[in-house]
Design an enzyme around this catalytic site. Sequence first.
Site, mmCIF file in Angstrom:
data_model
loop_
_atom_site.group_PDB
_atom_site.id
_atom_site.type_symbol
_atom_site.label_atom_id
_atom_site.label_comp_id
_atom_site.label_asym_id
_atom_site.label_seq_id
_atom_site.Cartn_x
_atom_site.Cartn_y
_atom_site.Cartn_z
ATOM 1 N N SER A 1 0.869 -1.190 0.000
ATOM 2 C CA SER A 1 0.000 0.000 0.000
ATOM 3 C C SER A 1 0.895 1.227 0.000
ATOM 4 O O SER A 1 2.001 1.188 0.567
ATOM 5 C CB SER A 1 -0.857 0.028 1.269
ATOM 6 N N TYR B 1 -2.753 -0.753 9.880
ATOM 7 C CA TYR B 1 -2.724 -1.157 8.468
ATOM 8 C C TYR B 1 -1.385 -0.770 7.825
ATOM 9 O O TYR B 1 -0.736 -1.587 7.162
ATOM 10 C CB TYR B 1 -3.896 -0.471 7.760
HETATM 11 P P1 NAP Z 1 -11.353 -6.382 -0.610
HETATM 12 O O1 NAP Z 1 -12.282 -6.148 -1.770
HETATM 13 O O2 NAP Z 1 -11.878 -6.277 0.781
HETATM 14 O O3 NAP Z 1 -10.660 -7.816 -0.831
HETATM 15 C C1 NAP Z 1 -9.862 -8.431 0.132
HETATM 16 C C2 NAP Z 1 -10.198 -9.914 0.103
HETATM 17 O O4 NAP Z 1 -9.292 -10.613 0.985
HETATM 18 C C3 NAP Z 1 -11.618 -10.176 0.622
HETATM 19 O O5 NAP Z 1 -12.288 -11.105 -0.199
HETATM 20 C C4 NAP Z 1 -11.339 -10.708 2.007
HETATM 21 O O6 NAP Z 1 -12.357 -11.508 2.551
HETATM 22 C C5 NAP Z 1 -10.078 -11.502 1.754
HETATM 23 N N1 NAP Z 1 -9.447 -11.846 3.010
HETATM 24 C C6 NAP Z 1 -9.331 -11.072 4.120
HETATM 25 N N2 NAP Z 1 -8.731 -11.744 5.092
HETATM 26 C C7 NAP Z 1 -8.481 -12.991 4.616
HETATM 27 C C8 NAP Z 1 -7.894 -14.160 5.176
HETATM 28 N N3 NAP Z 1 -7.470 -14.185 6.444
HETATM 29 N N4 NAP Z 1 -7.760 -15.243 4.387
HETATM 30 C C9 NAP Z 1 -8.216 -15.246 3.114
HETATM 31 N N5 NAP Z 1 -8.807 -14.176 2.537
HETATM 32 C C10 NAP Z 1 -8.935 -13.068 3.291
HETATM 33 O O7 NAP Z 1 -10.139 -5.371 -0.671
HETATM 34 P P2 NAP Z 1 -9.231 -4.911 -1.904
HETATM 35 O O8 NAP Z 1 -9.326 -3.441 -1.960
HETATM 36 O O9 NAP Z 1 -9.466 -5.726 -3.113
HETATM 37 O O10 NAP Z 1 -7.801 -5.241 -1.276
HETATM 38 C C11 NAP Z 1 -6.886 -6.180 -1.843
HETATM 39 C C12 NAP Z 1 -5.499 -5.882 -1.316
HETATM 40 O O11 NAP Z 1 -5.115 -4.580 -1.762
HETATM 41 C C13 NAP Z 1 -5.397 -5.871 0.211
HETATM 42 O O12 NAP Z 1 -4.172 -6.438 0.607
HETATM 43 C C14 NAP Z 1 -5.411 -4.402 0.528
HETATM 44 O O13 NAP Z 1 -4.782 -4.118 1.765
HETATM 45 C C15 NAP Z 1 -4.662 -3.837 -0.651
HETATM 46 N N6 NAP Z 1 -4.899 -2.420 -0.896
HETATM 47 C C16 NAP Z 1 -6.151 -1.969 -1.181
HETATM 48 C C17 NAP Z 1 -6.332 -0.601 -1.382
HETATM 49 C C18 NAP Z 1 -7.692 -0.007 -1.693
HETATM 50 O O14 NAP Z 1 -7.794 1.227 -1.710
HETATM 51 N N7 NAP Z 1 -8.723 -0.791 -1.977
HETATM 52 C C19 NAP Z 1 -5.247 0.282 -1.302
HETATM 53 C C20 NAP Z 1 -3.981 -0.238 -1.011
HETATM 54 C C21 NAP Z 1 -3.827 -1.582 -0.814
HETATM 55 P P3 NAP Z 1 -13.392 -10.772 3.585
HETATM 56 O O15 NAP Z 1 -14.305 -9.969 2.712
HETATM 57 O O16 NAP Z 1 -14.048 -11.923 4.267
HETATM 58 O O17 NAP Z 1 -12.564 -9.921 4.519
#
Ligand code: NAP
Length: 262
Positions: A145, A158
Amino acid sequence: MVEVNGSYDGMSGRRALVTGAAGGIGGAIVEVLSASGVAVAAVDRDVDGPADEGRWFGKVVAHRADVSDPDQVEEVVDAVERDLGPIDYLVNCAGILRPGEVLGMSDEDWLDTIRVNATGVFLVSRAVVRRMVPRRSGAVVTIGSNAAGTARVNMAAYAASKAAVTAFTRCLGLEVARYGIRCNVVAPGSTDTPMVTALWTGGDAERVSIDGSLESFRTGIPLGRLARPADVANAVHFLLSDQAAHVTMHDLTVDGGAALGH
Ligand code: NAP
Protein backbone atom coordinates in the site's frame (compact mmCIF):
# COMPACT_ATOMS: atom_id res chain seq x y z
CA MET A 1 -14.72 -7.59 -17.12
CA VAL A 2 -11.54 -5.62 -16.41
CA GLU A 3 -9.66 -3.73 -19.08
CA VAL A 4 -6.74 -5.97 -19.92
CA ASN A 5 -3.85 -4.12 -21.51
CA GLY A 6 -2.79 -6.90 -23.80
CA SER A 7 -1.03 -10.08 -22.86
CA TYR A 8 2.58 -11.04 -22.23
CA ASP A 9 4.53 -13.73 -24.05
CA GLY A 10 5.13 -16.95 -22.18
CA MET A 11 2.34 -16.75 -19.61
CA SER A 12 -0.15 -19.05 -21.27
CA GLY A 13 -0.23 -22.49 -19.64
CA ARG A 14 1.44 -21.29 -16.44
CA ARG A 15 -0.23 -21.59 -13.02
CA ALA A 16 -0.93 -18.90 -10.43
CA LEU A 17 -2.18 -18.81 -6.86
CA VAL A 18 -3.95 -15.56 -5.98
CA THR A 19 -5.09 -14.85 -2.40
CA GLY A 20 -7.90 -12.40 -1.67
CA ALA A 21 -9.35 -13.50 -5.00
CA ALA A 22 -12.95 -12.79 -3.98
CA GLY A 23 -12.13 -9.12 -3.37
CA GLY A 24 -12.04 -6.16 -5.72
CA ILE A 25 -8.33 -6.14 -6.60
CA GLY A 26 -7.86 -9.92 -6.26
CA GLY A 27 -10.81 -10.55 -8.58
CA ALA A 28 -9.31 -8.25 -11.22
CA ILE A 29 -5.94 -10.03 -10.91
CA VAL A 30 -7.64 -13.39 -11.47
CA GLU A 31 -9.34 -11.99 -14.59
CA VAL A 32 -6.18 -10.49 -16.04
CA LEU A 33 -4.15 -13.66 -15.51
CA SER A 34 -6.91 -15.91 -16.75
CA ALA A 35 -7.24 -13.79 -19.91
CA SER A 36 -3.51 -14.43 -20.49
CA GLY A 37 -4.12 -18.18 -20.44
CA VAL A 38 -2.83 -18.70 -16.90
CA ALA A 39 -4.61 -21.38 -14.84
CA VAL A 40 -5.51 -19.69 -11.57
CA ALA A 41 -6.18 -20.97 -8.06
CA ALA A 42 -8.45 -18.32 -6.54
CA VAL A 43 -7.96 -18.49 -2.77
CA ASP A 44 -10.07 -16.55 -0.29
CA ARG A 45 -11.95 -17.12 2.93
CA ASP A 46 -15.01 -15.92 0.97
CA VAL A 47 -15.02 -18.45 -1.89
CA ASP A 48 -16.89 -21.69 -1.85
CA GLY A 49 -15.29 -24.01 -4.37
CA PRO A 50 -16.83 -24.69 -7.78
CA ALA A 51 -19.89 -22.51 -7.12
CA ASP A 52 -17.65 -19.47 -7.30
CA GLU A 53 -15.63 -20.44 -10.33
CA GLY A 54 -18.37 -19.40 -12.79
CA ARG A 55 -17.70 -15.73 -12.02
CA TRP A 56 -14.40 -15.95 -13.89
CA PHE A 57 -13.65 -16.73 -17.50
CA GLY A 58 -10.97 -19.34 -18.26
CA LYS A 59 -9.40 -22.01 -16.07
CA VAL A 60 -9.99 -20.93 -12.49
CA VAL A 61 -10.34 -23.18 -9.45
CA ALA A 62 -11.60 -21.70 -6.20
CA HIS A 63 -10.25 -22.75 -2.80
CA ARG A 64 -11.53 -21.53 0.55
CA ALA A 65 -8.72 -20.86 3.02
CA ASP A 66 -7.71 -18.42 5.74
CA VAL A 67 -4.23 -17.16 4.86
CA SER A 68 -3.41 -16.60 8.53
CA ASP A 69 -3.92 -20.26 9.45
CA PRO A 70 -0.70 -22.28 8.91
CA ASP A 71 -2.50 -25.63 8.50
CA GLN A 72 -5.02 -24.27 6.01
CA VAL A 73 -2.22 -22.63 4.03
CA GLU A 74 -0.20 -25.87 3.74
CA GLU A 75 -3.34 -27.81 2.80
CA VAL A 76 -4.42 -25.38 0.12
CA VAL A 77 -0.97 -25.06 -1.46
CA ASP A 78 -0.70 -28.86 -1.53
CA ALA A 79 -4.16 -29.15 -3.10
CA VAL A 80 -3.39 -26.53 -5.75
CA GLU A 81 -0.10 -28.18 -6.77
CA ARG A 82 -1.81 -31.58 -6.87
CA ASP A 83 -4.82 -30.44 -8.92
CA LEU A 84 -3.40 -27.64 -11.07
CA GLY A 85 0.33 -28.41 -11.15
CA PRO A 86 3.43 -26.52 -10.02
CA ILE A 87 2.71 -22.91 -9.07
CA ASP A 88 4.65 -20.43 -11.23
CA TYR A 89 3.14 -17.22 -9.86
CA LEU A 90 2.01 -16.18 -6.39
CA VAL A 91 0.03 -13.02 -5.71
CA ASN A 92 -0.45 -12.11 -2.03
CA CYS A 93 -3.56 -9.94 -2.16
CA ALA A 94 -5.71 -10.94 0.86
CA GLY A 95 -5.90 -8.12 3.34
CA ILE A 96 -8.06 -6.31 5.88
CA LEU A 97 -8.39 -2.69 6.96
CA ARG A 98 -9.58 -1.76 10.46
CA PRO A 99 -9.32 2.01 10.55
CA GLY A 100 -8.96 3.83 13.84
CA GLU A 101 -6.73 6.09 15.90
CA VAL A 102 -3.92 4.40 17.80
CA LEU A 103 -5.10 5.68 21.18
CA GLY A 104 -8.49 4.03 20.82
CA MET A 105 -7.37 0.90 19.01
CA SER A 106 -8.25 -2.47 20.50
CA ASP A 107 -5.66 -5.22 20.91
CA GLU A 108 -7.86 -7.33 18.66
CA ASP A 109 -7.82 -4.86 15.76
CA TRP A 110 -4.03 -4.53 15.96
CA LEU A 111 -3.41 -8.27 16.20
CA ASP A 112 -5.94 -9.22 13.49
CA THR A 113 -4.42 -6.69 11.09
CA ILE A 114 -0.90 -7.98 11.62
CA ARG A 115 -2.09 -11.62 11.55
CA VAL A 116 -3.84 -11.35 8.18
CA ASN A 117 -1.81 -8.69 6.37
CA ALA A 118 1.68 -9.65 7.55
CA THR A 119 1.65 -13.21 8.95
CA GLY A 120 -0.65 -14.31 6.11
CA VAL A 121 1.84 -13.10 3.50
CA PHE A 122 4.68 -14.87 5.34
CA LEU A 123 2.80 -18.18 5.60
CA VAL A 124 1.62 -18.31 1.98
CA SER A 125 4.94 -17.07 0.57
CA ARG A 126 6.92 -19.61 2.62
CA ALA A 127 4.68 -22.49 1.53
CA VAL A 128 4.74 -21.57 -2.16
CA VAL A 129 8.34 -20.41 -2.51
CA ARG A 130 9.65 -23.56 -0.78
CA ARG A 131 8.09 -25.47 -3.66
CA MET A 132 9.45 -23.04 -6.29
CA VAL A 133 13.07 -23.32 -5.10
CA PRO A 134 13.79 -26.87 -6.42
CA ARG A 135 12.26 -25.83 -9.74
CA ARG A 136 14.47 -22.74 -9.78
CA SER A 137 11.78 -20.47 -11.14
CA GLY A 138 8.81 -18.45 -10.00
CA ALA A 139 7.54 -14.93 -9.43
CA VAL A 140 5.82 -13.42 -6.39
CA VAL A 141 3.93 -10.14 -6.11
CA THR A 142 2.70 -8.86 -2.75
CA ILE A 143 0.04 -6.17 -2.65
CA GLY A 144 1.35 -3.53 -0.26
CA SER A 145 0.00 0.00 0.00
CA ASN A 146 1.19 3.57 -0.46
CA ALA A 147 0.33 3.88 3.26
CA ALA A 148 3.43 1.78 3.99
CA GLY A 149 5.61 4.79 3.22
CA THR A 150 3.32 7.78 3.86
CA ALA A 151 1.77 8.43 7.26
CA ARG A 152 -2.04 8.40 7.22
CA VAL A 153 -4.50 9.33 9.98
CA ASN A 154 -6.46 6.32 11.33
CA MET A 155 -4.29 3.80 9.48
CA ALA A 156 -1.42 2.98 11.87
CA ALA A 157 -2.05 -0.77 12.16
CA TYR A 158 -2.72 -1.16 8.47
CA ALA A 159 0.28 0.97 7.44
CA ALA A 160 2.54 -0.95 9.84
CA SER A 161 1.35 -4.27 8.42
CA LYS A 162 1.98 -3.08 4.86
CA ALA A 163 5.43 -1.72 5.74
CA ALA A 164 6.18 -5.15 7.22
CA VAL A 165 5.17 -7.05 4.09
CA THR A 166 7.01 -4.64 1.85
CA ALA A 167 10.25 -5.27 3.76
CA PHE A 168 9.48 -8.99 4.02
CA THR A 169 8.93 -9.34 0.26
CA ARG A 170 12.17 -7.53 -0.53
CA CYS A 171 14.16 -9.70 1.89
CA LEU A 172 12.56 -12.84 0.48
CA GLY A 173 13.47 -11.62 -3.00
CA LEU A 174 17.08 -11.25 -1.89
CA GLU A 175 17.21 -14.74 -0.37
CA VAL A 176 15.75 -16.51 -3.40
CA ALA A 177 17.29 -14.48 -6.23
CA ARG A 178 19.95 -17.20 -6.57
CA TYR A 179 17.18 -19.60 -7.62
CA GLY A 180 15.87 -17.22 -10.28
CA ILE A 181 12.76 -16.40 -8.23
CA ARG A 182 11.63 -12.77 -8.33
CA CYS A 183 9.67 -11.04 -5.54
CA ASN A 184 8.10 -7.61 -6.00
CA VAL A 185 5.54 -5.34 -4.35
CA VAL A 186 2.68 -3.39 -5.93
CA ALA A 187 1.58 -0.52 -3.67
CA PRO A 188 -1.88 0.81 -4.54
CA GLY A 189 -3.41 4.03 -3.30
CA SER A 190 -7.18 4.44 -2.87
CA THR A 191 -8.79 1.89 -5.17
CA ASP A 192 -12.48 1.50 -5.91
CA THR A 193 -13.19 -1.75 -4.03
CA PRO A 194 -15.38 -2.80 -1.08
CA MET A 195 -12.43 -2.18 1.29
CA VAL A 196 -12.64 1.54 0.50
CA THR A 197 -16.31 2.05 -0.34
CA ALA A 198 -17.30 0.41 2.97
CA LEU A 199 -15.68 3.40 4.68
CA TRP A 200 -17.76 5.95 2.74
CA THR A 201 -20.34 6.95 5.30
CA GLY A 202 -21.97 9.89 3.61
CA GLY A 203 -21.12 13.14 1.91
CA ASP A 204 -18.99 12.95 -1.19
CA ALA A 205 -16.25 10.77 0.26
CA GLU A 206 -14.87 9.90 -3.16
CA ARG A 207 -14.50 13.61 -4.00
CA VAL A 208 -12.67 14.17 -0.69
CA SER A 209 -10.23 11.36 -1.54
CA ILE A 210 -9.55 12.90 -4.94
CA ASP A 211 -9.34 16.53 -3.80
CA GLY A 212 -7.47 15.79 -0.57
CA SER A 213 -8.21 17.16 2.88
CA LEU A 214 -6.10 19.47 5.02
CA GLU A 215 -7.87 18.15 8.09
CA SER A 216 -6.50 14.64 7.50
CA PHE A 217 -3.23 15.82 5.87
CA ARG A 218 -4.06 14.10 2.59
CA THR A 219 -2.81 15.70 -0.59
CA GLY A 220 -5.42 14.18 -2.90
CA ILE A 221 -4.89 12.27 -6.12
CA PRO A 222 -3.10 14.29 -8.84
CA LEU A 223 -4.44 12.09 -11.66
CA GLY A 224 -7.96 12.99 -10.53
CA ARG A 225 -9.56 9.63 -9.85
CA LEU A 226 -9.39 6.57 -7.63
CA ALA A 227 -7.54 3.57 -9.04
CA ARG A 228 -9.67 0.96 -10.72
CA PRO A 229 -8.88 -2.62 -9.68
CA ALA A 230 -7.67 -3.19 -13.26
CA ASP A 231 -4.99 -0.48 -12.82
CA VAL A 232 -3.49 -2.52 -9.98
CA ALA A 233 -4.01 -5.86 -11.74
CA ASN A 234 -2.19 -4.64 -14.85
CA ALA A 235 0.88 -3.71 -12.77
CA VAL A 236 0.84 -7.15 -11.13
CA HIS A 237 0.49 -8.77 -14.56
CA PHE A 238 3.64 -7.02 -15.83
CA LEU A 239 5.73 -7.85 -12.74
CA LEU A 240 4.81 -11.54 -12.96
CA SER A 241 5.59 -11.71 -16.67
CA ASP A 242 8.91 -12.59 -18.28
CA GLN A 243 8.99 -9.00 -19.58
CA ALA A 244 9.94 -8.11 -15.98
CA ALA A 245 12.63 -10.84 -15.96
CA HIS A 246 15.28 -8.54 -14.45
CA VAL A 247 13.01 -6.80 -11.95
CA THR A 248 13.06 -8.00 -8.35
CA MET A 249 12.74 -6.41 -4.86
CA HIS A 250 10.93 -3.51 -6.54
CA ASP A 251 8.03 -1.59 -4.99
CA LEU A 252 5.76 -0.23 -7.73
CA THR A 253 3.32 2.44 -6.55
CA VAL A 254 -0.03 2.64 -8.37
CA ASP A 255 -1.77 5.59 -6.73
CA GLY A 256 -2.33 8.29 -9.33
CA GLY A 257 0.44 10.30 -7.65
CA ALA A 258 -1.24 10.46 -4.22
CA ALA A 259 2.02 9.83 -2.35
CA LEU A 260 3.79 12.39 -4.59
CA GLY A 261 6.18 9.80 -5.95
CA HIS A 262 7.22 8.16 -2.69
P1 NAP B 1 -11.35 -6.38 -0.61
O1 NAP B 1 -12.28 -6.15 -1.77
O2 NAP B 1 -11.88 -6.28 0.78
O3 NAP B 1 -10.66 -7.82 -0.83
C1 NAP B 1 -9.86 -8.43 0.13
C2 NAP B 1 -10.20 -9.91 0.10
O4 NAP B 1 -9.29 -10.61 0.98
C3 NAP B 1 -11.62 -10.18 0.62
O5 NAP B 1 -12.29 -11.11 -0.20
C4 NAP B 1 -11.34 -10.71 2.01
O6 NAP B 1 -12.36 -11.51 2.55
C5 NAP B 1 -10.08 -11.50 1.75
N1 NAP B 1 -9.45 -11.85 3.01
C6 NAP B 1 -9.33 -11.07 4.12
N2 NAP B 1 -8.73 -11.74 5.09
C7 NAP B 1 -8.48 -12.99 4.62
C8 NAP B 1 -7.89 -14.16 5.18
N3 NAP B 1 -7.47 -14.18 6.44
N4 NAP B 1 -7.76 -15.24 4.39
C9 NAP B 1 -8.22 -15.25 3.11
N5 NAP B 1 -8.81 -14.18 2.54
C10 NAP B 1 -8.94 -13.07 3.29
O7 NAP B 1 -10.14 -5.37 -0.67
P2 NAP B 1 -9.23 -4.91 -1.90
O8 NAP B 1 -9.33 -3.44 -1.96
O9 NAP B 1 -9.47 -5.73 -3.11
O10 NAP B 1 -7.80 -5.24 -1.28
C11 NAP B 1 -6.89 -6.18 -1.84
C12 NAP B 1 -5.50 -5.88 -1.32
O11 NAP B 1 -5.12 -4.58 -1.76
C13 NAP B 1 -5.40 -5.87 0.21
O12 NAP B 1 -4.17 -6.44 0.61
C14 NAP B 1 -5.41 -4.40 0.53
O13 NAP B 1 -4.78 -4.12 1.77
C15 NAP B 1 -4.66 -3.84 -0.65
N6 NAP B 1 -4.90 -2.42 -0.90
C16 NAP B 1 -6.15 -1.97 -1.18
C17 NAP B 1 -6.33 -0.60 -1.38
C18 NAP B 1 -7.69 -0.01 -1.69
O14 NAP B 1 -7.79 1.23 -1.71
N7 NAP B 1 -8.72 -0.79 -1.98
C19 NAP B 1 -5.25 0.28 -1.30
C20 NAP B 1 -3.98 -0.24 -1.01
C21 NAP B 1 -3.83 -1.58 -0.81
P3 NAP B 1 -13.39 -10.77 3.59
O15 NAP B 1 -14.30 -9.97 2.71
O16 NAP B 1 -14.05 -11.92 4.27
O17 NAP B 1 -12.56 -9.92 4.52
